[in-house]
Design a protein around this motif. Sequence first.
Motif, mmCIF file in Angstrom:
data_model
loop_
_atom_site.group_PDB
_atom_site.id
_atom_site.type_symbol
_atom_site.label_atom_id
_atom_site.label_comp_id
_atom_site.label_asym_id
_atom_site.label_seq_id
_atom_site.Cartn_x
_atom_site.Cartn_y
_atom_site.Cartn_z
ATOM 1 N N ARG A 38 0.834 -1.219 0.000
ATOM 2 C CA ARG A 38 0.000 0.000 0.000
ATOM 3 C C ARG A 38 0.858 1.255 0.000
ATOM 4 O O ARG A 38 0.590 2.204 -0.745
ATOM 5 C CB ARG A 38 -0.926 0.016 1.214
ATOM 6 N N MET A 39 1.896 1.258 0.842
ATOM 7 C CA MET A 39 2.780 2.430 0.917
ATOM 8 C C MET A 39 3.534 2.619 -0.395
ATOM 9 O O MET A 39 3.708 3.746 -0.856
ATOM 10 C CB MET A 39 3.764 2.284 2.082
ATOM 11 N N TYR A 40 3.980 1.520 -1.000
ATOM 12 C CA TYR A 40 4.681 1.625 -2.281
ATOM 13 C C TYR A 40 3.775 2.255 -3.328
ATOM 14 O O TYR A 40 4.216 3.098 -4.111
ATOM 15 C CB TYR A 40 5.159 0.256 -2.752
ATOM 16 N N ASN A 41 2.512 1.856 -3.337
ATOM 17 C CA ASN A 41 1.561 2.435 -4.291
ATOM 18 C C ASN A 41 1.345 3.920 -4.047
ATOM 19 O O ASN A 41 1.058 4.671 -4.975
ATOM 20 C CB ASN A 41 0.229 1.685 -4.247
ATOM 21 N N LEU A 42 1.488 4.355 -2.803
ATOM 22 C CA LEU A 42 1.303 5.766 -2.468
ATOM 23 C C LEU A 42 2.554 6.612 -2.695
ATOM 24 O O LEU A 42 2.469 7.719 -3.229
ATOM 25 C CB LEU A 42 0.878 5.919 -1.004
ATOM 26 N N VAL A 43 3.725 6.098 -2.266
ATOM 27 C CA VAL A 43 4.930 6.928 -2.252
ATOM 28 C C VAL A 43 6.051 6.421 -3.145
ATOM 29 O O VAL A 43 7.092 7.068 -3.257
ATOM 30 C CB VAL A 43 5.463 7.112 -0.819
ATOM 31 N N GLY A 44 5.859 5.257 -3.762
ATOM 32 C CA GLY A 44 6.894 4.728 -4.648
ATOM 33 C C GLY A 44 8.075 4.159 -3.864
ATOM 34 O O GLY A 44 7.903 3.647 -2.763
ATOM 35 N N GLU A 45 9.252 4.271 -4.429
ATOM 36 C CA GLU A 45 10.450 3.657 -3.862
ATOM 37 C C GLU A 45 11.093 4.512 -2.761
ATOM 38 O O GLU A 45 12.315 4.626 -2.688
ATOM 39 C CB GLU A 45 11.456 3.376 -4.972
ATOM 40 N N ARG A 46 10.314 5.052 -1.900
ATOM 41 C CA ARG A 46 10.825 5.840 -0.764
ATOM 42 C C ARG A 46 10.892 4.904 0.436
ATOM 43 O O ARG A 46 10.076 4.952 1.350
ATOM 44 C CB ARG A 46 9.931 7.051 -0.528
ATOM 45 N N TRP A 47 11.902 4.018 0.410
ATOM 46 C CA TRP A 47 12.020 2.915 1.367
ATOM 47 C C TRP A 47 12.125 3.405 2.804
ATOM 48 O O TRP A 47 11.546 2.802 3.705
ATOM 49 C CB TRP A 47 13.200 2.027 0.998
ATOM 50 N N ALA A 48 12.833 4.490 3.037
ATOM 51 C CA ALA A 48 12.976 5.011 4.401
ATOM 52 C C ALA A 48 11.628 5.478 4.946
ATOM 53 O O ALA A 48 11.310 5.259 6.114
ATOM 54 C CB ALA A 48 13.992 6.149 4.441
ATOM 55 N N LEU A 49 10.833 6.083 4.095
ATOM 56 C CA LEU A 49 9.505 6.534 4.502
ATOM 57 C C LEU A 49 8.624 5.334 4.839
ATOM 58 O O LEU A 49 7.913 5.327 5.853
ATOM 59 C CB LEU A 49 8.871 7.367 3.388
ATOM 60 N N ILE A 50 8.697 4.295 4.029
ATOM 61 C CA ILE A 50 7.918 3.081 4.290
ATOM 62 C C ILE A 50 8.403 2.421 5.576
ATOM 63 O O ILE A 50 7.596 2.001 6.412
ATOM 64 C CB ILE A 50 8.003 2.111 3.093
ATOM 65 N N ALA A 51 9.723 2.337 5.755
ATOM 66 C CA ALA A 51 10.286 1.712 6.958
ATOM 67 C C ALA A 51 9.871 2.458 8.218
ATOM 68 O O ALA A 51 9.692 1.854 9.278
ATOM 69 C CB ALA A 51 11.809 1.665 6.861
ATOM 70 N N GLY A 52 9.667 3.755 8.107
ATOM 71 C CA GLY A 52 9.239 4.550 9.250
ATOM 72 C C GLY A 52 7.853 4.169 9.750
ATOM 73 O O GLY A 52 7.493 4.462 10.887
ATOM 74 N N ARG A 53 7.081 3.508 8.917
ATOM 75 C CA ARG A 53 5.730 3.083 9.295
ATOM 76 C C ARG A 53 5.689 1.668 9.852
ATOM 77 O O ARG A 53 4.651 1.208 10.300
ATOM 78 C CB ARG A 53 4.804 3.157 8.070
ATOM 79 N N ILE A 54 6.841 0.954 9.787
ATOM 80 C CA ILE A 54 6.891 -0.428 10.256
ATOM 81 C C ILE A 54 7.982 -0.537 11.324
ATOM 82 O O ILE A 54 9.173 -0.573 10.988
ATOM 83 C CB ILE A 54 7.182 -1.402 9.090
ATOM 84 N N PRO A 55 7.603 -0.563 12.585
ATOM 85 C CA PRO A 55 8.596 -0.615 13.670
ATOM 86 C C PRO A 55 9.532 -1.813 13.534
ATOM 87 O O PRO A 55 9.103 -2.923 13.231
ATOM 88 C CB PRO A 55 7.737 -0.750 14.932
ATOM 89 N N ARG A 57 11.849 -2.324 11.290
ATOM 90 C CA ARG A 57 12.283 -2.620 9.924
ATOM 91 C C ARG A 57 13.144 -1.484 9.396
ATOM 92 O O ARG A 57 12.895 -0.318 9.678
ATOM 93 C CB ARG A 57 11.091 -2.803 8.983
ATOM 94 N N THR A 58 14.159 -1.859 8.617
ATOM 95 C CA THR A 58 15.020 -0.851 8.006
ATOM 96 C C THR A 58 14.612 -0.650 6.555
ATOM 97 O O THR A 58 13.953 -1.504 5.947
ATOM 98 C CB THR A 58 16.493 -1.283 8.042
ATOM 99 N N ALA A 59 15.025 0.465 5.999
ATOM 100 C CA ALA A 59 14.744 0.746 4.597
ATOM 101 C C ALA A 59 15.371 -0.324 3.710
ATOM 102 O O ALA A 59 14.773 -0.763 2.731
ATOM 103 C CB ALA A 59 15.277 2.132 4.224
ATOM 104 N N LYS A 60 16.557 -0.784 4.075
ATOM 105 C CA LYS A 60 17.242 -1.813 3.291
ATOM 106 C C LYS A 60 16.462 -3.129 3.294
ATOM 107 O O LYS A 60 16.313 -3.772 2.256
ATOM 108 C CB LYS A 60 18.650 -2.034 3.834
ATOM 109 N N GLU A 61 15.942 -3.530 4.446
ATOM 110 C CA GLU A 61 15.147 -4.758 4.520
ATOM 111 C C GLU A 61 13.914 -4.668 3.622
ATOM 112 O O GLU A 61 13.574 -5.621 2.926
ATOM 113 C CB GLU A 61 14.670 -5.023 5.950
ATOM 114 N N ILE A 62 13.265 -3.536 3.651
ATOM 115 C CA ILE A 62 12.040 -3.366 2.863
ATOM 116 C C ILE A 62 12.359 -3.328 1.378
ATOM 117 O O ILE A 62 11.667 -3.959 0.573
ATOM 118 C CB ILE A 62 11.269 -2.116 3.323
ATOM 119 N N GLU A 63 13.433 -2.643 1.011
ATOM 120 C CA GLU A 63 13.814 -2.611 -0.394
ATOM 121 C C GLU A 63 14.183 -4.012 -0.888
ATOM 122 O O GLU A 63 13.772 -4.422 -1.982
ATOM 123 C CB GLU A 63 14.996 -1.674 -0.604
ATOM 124 N N GLU A 64 14.923 -4.776 -0.081
ATOM 125 C CA GLU A 64 15.284 -6.143 -0.461
ATOM 126 C C GLU A 64 14.035 -7.017 -0.573
ATOM 127 O O GLU A 64 13.914 -7.821 -1.494
ATOM 128 C CB GLU A 64 16.267 -6.744 0.543
#
Length: 74
Positions: A38-55, A57-64
């Motif tokens: 859902r976050m990817y559909n909203l903000v695209g490849e802004r992994w740090a922003l997505i990671a900020g919503r998931i306690p 988790r790091t941006a790198k983990e989410i991107e991988e």
Amino acid sequence: MGDSEHSSSGDTFVDSREVTSRESKVKFSNDEETLIIRMYNLVGERWALIAGRIPGRTAKEIEEYWNTRCSTSE
């Protein structure tokens, strides 16, 4: 000593699929997966922003995760 270190790293040639399978060993819950999508559909490849919503988790983990589970580059 240097020879033994070199021979122990005989796995120099790593198939990209092996790397992918290692990276995908990080487990994500269904809720986390849904939120990432859902976050990817909203903000695209802004992994740090997505990671900020998931306690926890790091941006790198989410991107991988995204690149191994959701990307269809092949």
